[in-house]
Motif scaffolding. Structure first.
Motif, PDB file in Angstrom:
ATOM      1  N   THR A   1     -11.504  -8.101 -10.984  1.00 24.25           N
ATOM      2  CA  THR A   1     -10.928  -8.303  -9.658  1.00 24.25           C
ATOM      3  C   THR A   1      -9.532  -7.714  -9.567  1.00 24.25           C
ATOM      4  O   THR A   1      -8.702  -7.939 -10.441  1.00 24.25           O
ATOM      5  N   ARG A   2      -9.308  -6.975  -8.496  1.00 26.34           N
ATOM      6  CA  ARG A   2      -7.973  -6.438  -8.233  1.00 26.34           C
ATOM      7  C   ARG A   2      -7.820  -6.199  -6.737  1.00 26.34           C
ATOM      8  O   ARG A   2      -8.801  -5.942  -6.040  1.00 26.34           O
ATOM      9  N   VAL A   3      -6.582  -6.268  -6.280  1.00 25.64           N
ATOM     10  CA  VAL A   3      -6.253  -5.905  -4.914  1.00 25.64           C
ATOM     11  C   VAL A   3      -6.048  -4.397  -4.906  1.00 25.64           C
ATOM     12  O   VAL A   3      -5.450  -3.851  -5.839  1.00 25.64           O
ATOM     13  N   ARG A   4      -6.539  -3.741  -3.904  1.00 27.97           N
ATOM     14  CA  ARG A   4      -6.348  -2.292  -3.839  1.00 27.97           C
ATOM     15  C   ARG A   4      -4.867  -1.992  -3.656  1.00 27.97           C
ATOM     16  O   ARG A   4      -4.204  -2.563  -2.798  1.00 27.97           O
ATOM     17  N   SER A   5      -4.366  -1.100  -4.493  1.00 23.79           N
ATOM     18  CA  SER A   5      -2.961  -0.705  -4.394  1.00 23.79           C
ATOM     19  C   SER A   5      -2.873   0.747  -3.959  1.00 23.79           C
ATOM     20  O   SER A   5      -3.817   1.522  -4.127  1.00 23.79           O
ATOM     21  N   PHE A   6      -1.736   1.100  -3.393  1.00 23.22           N
ATOM     22  CA  PHE A   6      -1.509   2.450  -2.895  1.00 23.22           C
ATOM     23  C   PHE A   6      -0.197   2.970  -3.461  1.00 23.22           C
ATOM     24  O   PHE A   6       0.731   2.199  -3.718  1.00 23.22           O
ATOM     25  N   GLU A   7      -0.115   4.283  -3.622  1.00 23.83           N
ATOM     26  CA  GLU A   7       1.129   4.894  -4.068  1.00 23.83           C
ATOM     27  C   GLU A   7       2.156   4.767  -2.946  1.00 23.83           C
ATOM     28  O   GLU A   7       1.850   4.994  -1.779  1.00 23.83           O
ATOM     29  N   VAL A   8       3.367   4.392  -3.310  1.00 23.13           N
ATOM     30  CA  VAL A   8       4.446   4.266  -2.327  1.00 23.13           C
ATOM     31  C   VAL A   8       5.724   4.752  -2.981  1.00 23.13           C
ATOM     32  O   VAL A   8       5.938   4.536  -4.177  1.00 23.13           O
ATOM     33  N   LYS A   9       6.537   5.460  -2.221  1.00 22.10           N
ATOM     34  CA  LYS A   9       7.793   5.939  -2.783  1.00 22.10           C
ATOM     35  C   LYS A   9       8.835   6.089  -1.693  1.00 22.10           C
ATOM     36  O   LYS A   9       8.519   6.135  -0.510  1.00 22.10           O
ATOM     37  N   LEU A  10      10.065   6.158  -2.138  1.00 22.84           N
ATOM     38  CA  LEU A  10      11.206   6.347  -1.265  1.00 22.84           C
ATOM     39  C   LEU A  10      11.505   7.840  -1.204  1.00 22.84           C
ATOM     40  O   LEU A  10      11.579   8.494  -2.244  1.00 22.84           O
ATOM     41  N   GLU A  11      11.622   8.373   0.001  1.00 24.53           N
ATOM     42  CA  GLU A  11      11.911   9.796   0.158  1.00 24.53           C
ATOM     43  C   GLU A  11      13.055   9.977   1.137  1.00 24.53           C
ATOM     44  O   GLU A  11      13.186   9.214   2.101  1.00 24.53           O
ATOM     45  N   ALA A  12      13.867  10.986   0.893  1.00 25.53           N
ATOM     46  CA  ALA A  12      14.962  11.318   1.801  1.00 25.53           C
ATOM     47  C   ALA A  12      14.399  11.824   3.119  1.00 25.53           C
ATOM     48  O   ALA A  12      13.382  12.526   3.138  1.00 25.53           O
TER      49      ALA A  12
END
Length: 137
Positions: A99-110
């Motif tokens: 079991t896992r929650v679906r995760s997504f790539e996230v990042k901080l961009e200028a």
């Protein structure tokens, strides 16, 4: 993979969360001490809006009467049944193999990086007929 701007960085300081809708999916975005995590807002165990759950740490114990909270702010607890998920991986702490929650790539961009192309504007044929402007789709 498509990229979506969800908010200015100032709207998500450390310790904050924001639920956004991206391509029809509710996604919770979390700032854990400067580390960003994005999770689908649906608990795989029971379907709850998991991103409204408590952000907590991991309880550890070496024996009766001894407990400590480690990895503060790194786990998300489902508001319905209390199942806990590691926000960095989406992995369930209760059933880590399946079991896992679906995760997504996230990042901080200028912002300056976001305005760079190439972008292609969709164009439509426009004509004037008598006193009417007509757009052909």
């Amino acid at each position: 993979m498509s990229r979506h701007v969800v908010c200015p960085a100032a709207e998500l300081p450390p310790g904050a969360r924001k639920v956004v809708v991206v391509d029809g999916r509710e996604i919770g975005v979390f700032n854990v001490e400067g580390r960003l995590h994005a999770l689908l807002n649906r608990c795989p165990h029971g379907g709850a809006a998991i991103c409204s759950g408590v952000v907590t740490g991991l309880s550890q114990s070496s024996g009766p009467g001894d407990y400590r909270l480690e990895r503060r702010g790194e786990f998300l607890r489902c508001p319905w049944h209390g199942w806990e998920f590691d926000m960095a991986t989406g992995q369930s702490w209760c059933d880590p193999r399946r079991t896992r929650v679906r995760s997504f790539e996230v990042k901080l961009e200028a912002g300056s990086d976001l305005v760079m192309g190439p972008y292609v504007a969709e164009r439509y044929q426009v004509t004037v007929e008598d006193a009417y402007i007509v757009v052909d789709l």
